[in-house]
Design a protein around this motif. Structure first.
Motif, short mmCIF file in Angstrom:
data_model
loop_
_atom_site.label_atom_id
_atom_site.label_comp_id
_atom_site.label_asym_id
_atom_site.label_seq_id
_atom_site.Cartn_x
_atom_site.Cartn_y
_atom_site.Cartn_z
N GLY A 65 -4.98 9.07 3.40
CA GLY A 65 -4.07 8.01 2.99
C GLY A 65 -2.29 8.35 2.66
N ASP A 66 -2.00 9.19 3.29
CA ASP A 66 -0.53 9.45 3.18
C ASP A 66 0.34 8.43 3.64
OD1 ASP A 66 -1.72 11.85 2.57
OD2 ASP A 66 -0.12 12.99 4.03
N TYR A 67 1.48 8.38 2.78
CA TYR A 67 2.43 7.27 2.95
C TYR A 67 3.63 7.70 2.83
CZ TYR A 67 4.76 2.96 1.67
OH TYR A 67 5.55 1.92 1.40
N ALA A 94 0.92 0.77 10.54
CA ALA A 94 1.62 -0.45 10.11
C ALA A 94 1.99 -0.21 8.88
CB ALA A 94 0.59 -1.52 10.03
N THR A 95 2.02 0.73 8.04
CA THR A 95 2.84 1.07 6.78
C THR A 95 3.82 1.99 6.99
OG1 THR A 95 1.29 2.77 6.18
CG2 THR A 95 0.76 0.41 5.49
N VAL A 123 -3.46 2.01 1.05
CA VAL A 123 -2.07 2.39 1.48
C VAL A 123 -1.47 0.94 2.07
CG1 VAL A 123 -0.82 3.55 3.27
CG2 VAL A 123 -2.59 4.53 2.13
N SER A 124 -2.10 0.11 2.48
CA SER A 124 -1.68 -1.08 2.99
C SER A 124 -1.23 -2.02 1.73
CB SER A 124 -2.55 -2.06 3.66
OG SER A 124 -2.09 -3.22 4.35
N MET A 125 -2.22 -1.96 0.67
CA MET A 125 -1.60 -2.81 -0.51
C MET A 125 -0.63 -2.05 -1.32
SD MET A 125 -4.43 -3.71 -3.58
CE MET A 125 -4.71 -1.60 -4.26
#
Length: 572
Positions: free
Chosen positions: A371-373, A345-346, A401-403
């Protein structure tokens, strides 16, 4: 165009004066100074630089001088010169004649006459000279193009909400927290989270906080079509709405008041959006002691933008956890599914169309969710480009990651200054250190008009830059430690001038640290050899595919232990 703090480090050599003058003049013009003021600013900095050479370093030509230039609040440009020489009082330096071309030839009195403020600070290990020049006729600059609205108190409130919510995965607890905080901030008589039931295509009041508890109980049984009422209009358009007098709005669904027994005079609705999906509406009813205004709507919209991803994550987690007869193995598997949903979702669903750039980006997830973004945000005529990596795996990494994504979204709505973004991100990640998580993060802003690329790097693997003019690849080495290591740390920003034919490759450590069954790592040497293996790359996608193919071939049958993320940017 000048934005944030730009930095130049040079040796104390008089031969470098032309380079310093060019640097300052360019910064002055990009900051909005007119031609004359920019020229005068350049002369003042040139004089200061020469005084450092002559008086603090005693004509030693191999010492270091740092020059920082920034624009503050669009009102003035500030220049700071740092040296590590002998402390000197500039008042003791005598002025010289204009035809004396030796270092120091313009005189410190000239600096004071040019600059609006001059402050000298002797230090134990050197000196700091701080000078300010007012911008009397500002023109449109990168800074002006990327600035958003700013209310520091509201921003801090939203970041606190963001930090507290992303640790809550119980949907009921999460929504109760949201309506409670929203009602207190907005000062409304009632606040509700209205969600979409995708199966029935209906809207329903999931959680409500109202002065009248009977109204709350009745609203919990109420459902209505997604196309009906003002809430339906928000769902369809994805835009917030303020209704000062609901009786005069033809879209007002009076059935809500009739069935709940409530009395609605004015309403505000803000969409709960995750990327381009509208998952519901955050509403506020009746302002205490007055009427809602546009500022109230802006606040409600900011809150909705902050909490939307948390709601979406909690709904997905709730649906998975509420499946009946789950074994422990299935429960763990469902938790991993929740983490994957949060992670996906991110990530952007499509790449942006940035003028003058060919972009390719991908995140190949590992079996155990990492936790890649990466992300892109339009900022007026400029664009923000970000990539990061949270330490650890699983649900907690997905939540972090969402935060981080929500924090970035919220912060950019208030200020996209790189130093502000990095400070907010660091503050949020630092608050999660109790979970033993840190985050590497690279944030940048690109201006297509000038091809200027401004960035800050918090411990992320150093990008590679190919300069067509120099025909070589090199590390972009500027950077500091990861987010969450030191509370209150201020990250520096840097500026690079890109040109047609240049290439930038951003990546996560899952590329470099990929290993085969012999526990050998892919490493930087192979990575650099691949980038240099072709004289001409035809597209960003070609480079991306070549890198991923090379890593996969090296690892053979070994399953990836970490996400592999790539962003390739080619300047056209």
């Amino acid at each position: 165009m000048l934005s944030e703090i730009v930095k130049l480090e040079v040796r104390s050599n008089p031969k470098l004066c032309p380079m310093v003058r060019k640097f300052v003049d360019q910064c002055g013009r990009m900051a909005g100074l007119n031609e004359n003021d920019s020229h005068m600013l350049t002369l003042a900095v040139d004089e200061a630089f020469c005084n450092i050479i002559r008086h603090t370093y005693k004509m030693k030509i191999d010492e270091q001088v740092k020059i920082f230039i920034s624009v503050e609040e669009k009102d003035y440009i500030e220049i700071q010169l740092f040296d590590q020489g002998t402390p000197v009082n500039p008042e003791n330096i005598k002025g010289r004649q204009l035809n004396d071309v030796k270092p120091g030839g313009l005189g410190t009195h000239f600096i004071n006459s040019i600059m609006d403020e001059v402050e000298f600070q002797p230090q134990v290990a050197g000196n700091i000279l701080r000078m300010r020049k007012n911008i009397s006729d500002p023109r449109t600059s990168t800074r002006q193009k990327i600035e958003g609205y700013r209310d520091p108190q509201l921003l801090q409130t939203l970041l606190n909400i963001n930090q507290s919510l992303h640790s809550i995965l119980d949907l009921d607890e999460l929504l109760q927290t949201i309506v409670s905080k929203t009602k207190a901030i907005i000062q409304s008589e009632g606040t509700s989270v209205i969600l979409l039931d995708e199966e029935s295509d209906e809207l329903f009041f999931h959680t409500t906080l109202d002065e009248d508890q009977e109204v709350v109980e009745r609203l919990q049984t109420l459902r209505f079509p997604v196309t009906q009422g003002i809430a339906g209009r928000v769902m369809q358009t994805g835009k917030p709405i303020l209704v000062g007098d609901v009786q005069r709005d033809p879209d007002h669904f009076r059935g809500v008041d009739e069935k709940s027994g409530g009395s609605t005079e004015s309403l505000m609705y803000a969409p709960l959006k995750v990327r381009d999906r509208v998952i519901g509406v955050l509403s506020a009813k009746n302002k205490k002691g007055g009427f809602f205004n546009e500022e109230d709507l802006e606040v409600l919209t900011a809150i909705a933008g902050t909490v939307s991803l948390s709601i979406d994550n909690a709904r997905a987690h709730d649906a998975l956890q509420n499946m009946p007869n789950l074994s422990e193995t299935m429960r763990i598997r469902k938790e991993m599914d929740s983490a994957r949903l949060m992670h996906s979702a991110t990530l952007p669903q499509e790449l942006p169309d940035i003028p003058g750039l060919d972009i390719s980006g991908i995140c190949v997830p590992a079996h155990e969710v990492g936790g890649d973004y990466y992300d892109f945000f339009p900022l007026g005529e400029c664009y923000a480009i970000a990539i990061g990596d949270v330490s650890g795996h699983g649900l907690e990494a997905g939540m972090m990651v969402s935060m981080a994504h929500s924090c970035l979204f919220t912060q950019i709505g208030f200020s996209s200054k790189i130093e502000d973004v990095m400070s907010s991100m660091n503050r949020v990640v630092y608050g999660a250190v109790k979970k033993r998580l840190i985050m590497t993060f690279f944030f940048s802003i690109y201006d297509p008009a000038s091809r200027q690329w401004i960035f800050s790097n918090a411990g992320h693997p150093s990008p590679y830059h190919y300069s067509q003019q120099e025909d070589k690849w090199q590390f972009i080495e500027e950077g500091e430690f990861p987010l969450g290591v030191f509370e209150g740390h201020r990250y520096e920003s840097y500026s690079w001038q890109l040109s047609p034919g240049d290439i930038v490759v951003l990546y996560s450590d899952g590329i470099i640290e990929a290993s085969n069954d012999r526990r050998e790592r892919y490493g930087f040497v192979r990575f650099e050899q691949l980038l240099s293996s072709k004289k001409t790359w035809n597209s960003a996608k070609e480079i991306q595919n070549a890198i991923l193919g090379s890593v996969k071939s090296f690892c053979q049958m070994s399953a990836p232990s970490d996400d592999r993320t790539l962003l390739v940017i080619m300047v056209e």
